[in-house]
Design a protein around this motif. Structure first.
Motif, short mmCIF file in Angstrom:
data_model
loop_
_atom_site.label_atom_id
_atom_site.label_comp_id
_atom_site.label_asym_id
_atom_site.label_seq_id
_atom_site.Cartn_x
_atom_site.Cartn_y
_atom_site.Cartn_z
N TYR A 1 0.85 -1.29 0.01
CA TYR A 1 0.08 0.11 -0.12
C TYR A 1 1.03 1.25 0.08
CZ TYR A 1 -4.26 -2.48 0.74
OH TYR A 1 -5.28 -3.58 0.89
N HIS B 1 -12.55 -6.33 -0.20
CA HIS B 1 -13.58 -6.91 0.29
C HIS B 1 -14.82 -6.70 -0.73
CE1 HIS B 1 -11.99 -6.81 4.45
NE2 HIS B 1 -12.16 -8.28 4.26
N ASP C 1 -13.99 2.65 -3.40
CA ASP C 1 -12.69 2.16 -2.85
C ASP C 1 -11.71 2.76 -3.66
OD1 ASP C 1 -11.28 0.92 -0.81
OD2 ASP C 1 -11.38 -0.84 -1.80
N HIS D 1 -11.48 6.09 -2.92
CA HIS D 1 -10.86 6.14 -1.42
C HIS D 1 -9.32 6.10 -1.63
CE1 HIS D 1 -10.53 6.15 2.88
NE2 HIS D 1 -9.87 4.73 2.65
N ALA E 1 -6.63 9.14 -0.80
CA ALA E 1 -5.75 8.93 0.18
C ALA E 1 -4.42 9.20 -0.42
CB ALA E 1 -5.86 7.66 0.76
N TRP F 1 -3.26 12.61 -1.26
CA TRP F 1 -3.24 13.28 0.18
C TRP F 1 -1.86 13.04 0.58
CZ3 TRP F 1 -6.36 12.41 5.02
CH2 TRP F 1 -5.99 13.11 6.02
N VAL G 1 -11.97 10.92 3.94
CA VAL G 1 -12.72 10.73 5.19
C VAL G 1 -14.10 10.15 4.57
CG1 VAL G 1 -13.72 11.53 7.13
CG2 VAL G 1 -11.44 11.97 6.45
N HIS H 1 -19.21 -2.37 4.41
CA HIS H 1 -18.35 -3.54 4.79
C HIS H 1 -18.88 -3.78 6.44
CE1 HIS H 1 -16.56 -3.57 0.95
NE2 HIS H 1 -15.55 -2.55 1.47
N TYR I 1 -13.68 -5.77 13.44
CA TYR I 1 -13.60 -4.82 12.17
C TYR I 1 -13.81 -3.59 12.41
CZ TYR I 1 -14.00 -3.54 7.14
OH TYR I 1 -14.03 -2.92 5.98
N VAL J 1 -11.44 -0.16 12.51
CA VAL J 1 -11.75 1.19 11.82
C VAL J 1 -11.66 2.40 12.83
CG1 VAL J 1 -13.72 2.44 10.64
CG2 VAL J 1 -13.07 -0.07 10.03
N LYS K 1 -8.39 3.28 13.23
CA LYS K 1 -7.84 4.13 12.05
C LYS K 1 -8.19 5.54 12.05
CE LYS K 1 -7.97 3.61 6.97
NZ LYS K 1 -8.05 2.94 5.58
N VAL L 1 -8.23 -4.77 6.18
CA VAL L 1 -8.59 -5.53 4.91
C VAL L 1 -8.46 -7.18 4.99
CG1 VAL L 1 -7.99 -3.75 3.26
CG2 VAL L 1 -6.15 -5.53 3.65
C1 HEM Z 1 -4.75 8.74 5.71
C2 HEM Z 1 -6.07 8.65 5.47
C3 HEM Z 1 -6.20 7.08 4.75
C4 HEM Z 1 -5.52 6.33 4.08
C5 HEM Z 1 -4.00 6.54 3.91
C6 HEM Z 1 -6.28 5.15 3.98
C7 HEM Z 1 -6.01 3.98 3.09
C8 HEM Z 1 -6.80 2.98 2.78
C9 HEM Z 1 -6.38 1.86 1.73
C10 HEM Z 1 -4.95 1.67 0.96
C11 HEM Z 1 -7.31 1.09 1.58
C12 HEM Z 1 -7.19 -0.36 0.95
C13 HEM Z 1 -7.87 -0.48 -0.22
C14 HEM Z 1 -7.92 -1.78 -0.70
O1 HEM Z 1 -7.20 -2.57 -0.87
O2 HEM Z 1 -8.94 -1.99 -1.56
C15 HEM Z 1 -8.36 1.53 2.41
C16 HEM Z 1 -9.56 0.89 2.68
C17 HEM Z 1 -10.22 1.28 3.63
N1 HEM Z 1 -10.29 2.75 4.36
FE1 HEM Z 1 -9.04 3.78 4.40
N2 HEM Z 1 -7.67 5.19 4.19
C18 HEM Z 1 -7.59 6.29 5.14
C19 HEM Z 1 -8.56 6.99 5.85
C20 HEM Z 1 -9.71 6.15 6.11
C21 HEM Z 1 -10.72 6.53 6.91
C22 HEM Z 1 -10.85 8.31 7.72
C23 HEM Z 1 -11.77 5.92 7.01
C24 HEM Z 1 -12.98 5.66 7.94
C25 HEM Z 1 -13.64 6.51 8.52
C26 HEM Z 1 -11.19 4.75 6.42
C27 HEM Z 1 -11.83 3.52 6.26
C28 HEM Z 1 -11.52 2.33 5.18
C29 HEM Z 1 -12.14 1.32 4.84
C30 HEM Z 1 -13.72 0.65 5.64
C31 HEM Z 1 -11.63 0.58 3.82
C32 HEM Z 1 -12.03 -0.81 3.25
C33 HEM Z 1 -11.21 -1.95 4.13
C34 HEM Z 1 -11.69 -3.15 3.34
O3 HEM Z 1 -11.60 -3.86 2.36
O4 HEM Z 1 -12.26 -3.76 4.22
N3 HEM Z 1 -10.18 4.99 5.79
N4 HEM Z 1 -8.07 2.65 3.03
#
Ligand code: HEM
Length: 507
Positions: free
Chosen positions: A223, A351, A364, A367, A371, A374, A419, A429, A441, A445, A448, A501
């Motif tokens: 990542y 997922h 996603d 997202h 991310a 940023w 966010v 999810h 899970y 979150v 995080k 994940v």
């Molecule tokens: C600096 C901020 C963040 C970074 C660098 C980041 C990075 C990532 C990355 C790389 C993934 C994996 C995507 C994938 O493999 O498909 C992910 C998934 C996810 N992120 Fe973030 N994220 C950030 C902020 C947030 C915030 C603020 C939330 C929730 C409020 C969040 C909730 C999630 C969720 C629920 C997943 C899905 C995981 C899964 O597949 O079950 N993330 N994020």
């Protein structure tokens, strides 16, 4: 970069992939399930369905939406009179017999079972039990793979009581040796193990090898490298060109673009290497659990095709970034396509893809893109605070002075978008707000989100305090200490994500 060194880098990349292709090529060999004496039972006629024992309800309660064993026949801890003809396992989601293995451990000897082609449902696996097995305590060791490519394994036990046929002498529960035609050896896909393993004694917990520390670390590196690649691509496309360069700063602008491109190339190389390593690690996990599997079996699954697209997309991006020069007219288009294309292939193994949700995959992708723009962008910005050998002392600082507000404008859009899409990810999810502090899970979150709040607070500090100061003539290197802290906390967020994940979301 000059042509010869570019060729060298590409040759290195080619060698790396050849290395990777060797085990995949081996995996293409047809699977031999009958070597070493394991009986392969041909698919039974449809009539057997009626005779098939129905798995007992929820004797193995699942703990999440990840693949888990729901029930079995014989049931866990059951005591049955005599061996049944078949063992059936019902899972919480569809399973592929080609990517599943079951081994019985009876009296210290392992017997690999052959699955029946016909089964009552896509989530049920049915295995022939060879004749002549001894009575006594039986351990069932199973391994299979979920829709999202998550390999899962577990074991449970039941007891077979000896039955006495009319007029026959009483059968004892003592080991009677391997049955004819089975040979007492385990052969799963051609891999043989010695007889009578002594660790067969007690039932194990279900385990998920993707949650091991080494797998979590590897995913975090994957990542982080993707965040660098995507962040660098957007920095080159958007932040550098709109940095408000003054007249006479053309050379500084071009040098900044060239410097960004050089770092982008390194990020691309790291991303390709990390993708390959991740693939090798996944393959090792699958082999450990399932023995030899064919590439065709893997590509027959949603996650297998996701891996293929992901690997192809990231490798193609890596190659193109190395082939094109920063000064080429196509460089911005290449960077933009890299940004969009790689963001789209990342969610194909997560997922959302496992759940077959197009909205989930697209959310996603946004997202990951936001991310990365940023956090990856911040890393590229901070790189400009480092003095460059041969450049006048002022140049990197002047570049940083121009790039800071330009990056800030991008960050003000992508940080809230990260966010927002993160919250949508969780809503898609997770088990709702109530589970945020309850299920594993949800708790990951919550952790995080708390870390992201720190990153946001530091970003706000830069926006409100540092940036106006720099605009007023202060040294832009003031950004470095708190910017590095922001980046450090963001990297912890990435590590937490790689735990997330691999954590089963609750239903
Ligand atoms: C600096 C901020 C963040 C970074 C660098 C980041 C990075 C990532 C990355 C790389 C993934 C994996 C995507 C994938 O493999 O498909 C992910 C998934 C996810 N992120 Fe973030 N994220 C950030 C902020 C947030 C915030 C603020 C939330 C929730 C409020 C969040 C909730 C999630 C969720 C629920 C997943 C899905 C995981 C899964 O597949 O079950 N993330 N994020």
């Amino acid at each position: 970069m000059e042509f010869p060194s570019r060729c060298g880098a590409l040759a290195g990349l080619g060698l790396f992939w050849l290395q990777l292709a060797a085990p995949l090529g081996a995996a293409l060999a047809p699977r031999s399930v009958d070597a070493g004496g394991v009986e392969v039972v041909p698919a039974a006629p449809v009539a057997w369905r009626a005779a098939l024992p129905t798995p007992a309800a929820a004797d193995h309660p699942p703990d999440g939406v990840h693949l888990a064993l729901r029930s079995s026949s014989p049931a866990k801890d059951a005591v049955v009179d005599g061996w049944p003809d078949v063992l059936s396992l019902e899972f919480t989601e569809d399973v592929d017999p080609a990517l599943s293995r079951v081994v019985l451990v009876v009296a210290g000897t392992e017997y690999g079972l052959a699955s029946r082609a016909e089964r009552p449902g896509a989530e049920v696996l049915v295995y022939e039990i060879p004749e002549g097995l001894p009575a006594g305590s039986v351990e069932v060791r199973w391994s299979t793979t979920g829709d999202d490519g998550h390999p899962v394994s577990g074991s449970f036990a039941f007891t077979v009581r000896a039955v006495q046929a009319a007029g026959a002498p009483a059968e004892t529960a003592a080991p009677v040796g391997p049955p004819a035609g089975v040979g007492g050896r385990l052969e799963v896909g051609g891999r043989a193990e010695a007889d009578g393993r002594t660790d067969a004694a007690g039932p194990q917990e279900e385990r998920d090898p993707l949650q091991s520390p080494s797998q979590v670390a590897l995913r975090a590196v994957f990542y982080a490298s993707l965040i660098g690649l995507l962040g660098g691509a957007l920095f080159f496309t958007r932040v550098v060109p709109s940095a408000g360069w003054r007249d006479g700063e053309e050379q500084l602008r071009n040098e900044s673009a060239a410097r960004t491109w050089r770092a982008l190339r390194i990020a691309a190389l790291l991303a390709v290497l990390a993708t390959g390593l991740r693939l090798l690690a996944q393959q090792a996990v699958l082999r450990e659990l399932l023995g030899e599997i064919t590439l065709a079996d893997v590509l027959d699954t949603t996650w297998g095709r996701g891996w293929l697209w992901q690997t192809a997309g990231i490798t193609a991006a890596g190659v193109v970034v190395w082939l094109v020069r920063a000064s080429a007219s196509s460089a911005r288009a290449v960077a933009l396509i890299t940004f969009l294309g790689v963001a789209l292939v990342v969610p194909l193994t997560g997922h959302a893809a496992g759940e077959g949700s197009v909205v989930g995959v697209l959310n996603d992708a946004v997202h990951v893109a936001a991310a990365a723009a940023w956090i990856g962008g911040l890393a590229f910005l901070l790189a400009f605070a480092r003095p460059v050998a041969g450049a006048p002392d002022d140049d990197p600082r002047r570049a940083l002075r121009r790039l800071l507000p330009s990056f800030s404008r991008v960050a003000l859009v992508v940080a809230p978008l990260t966010v927002l899409t993160g919250v949508v990810n969780y809503l898609l999810h997770g088990a709702g707000l109530a589970a945020l502090l309850v299920d594993p899970y949800g708790r990951v979150v919550t952790g995080k989100t708390a870390l992201v709040a720190v990153v946001l607070a530091l970003g706000a500090w830069h926006n409100r305090r540092i940036e106006p100061g720099v605009a007023g003539g202060e040294d832009p290197a003031r950004l470095v200490p708190s910017g590095s802290l922001e980046l450090g906390v963001a990297l912890v967020v990435v590590i937490v994500t790689s735990v997330l994940v691999a954590t089963p979301p609750m239903e």
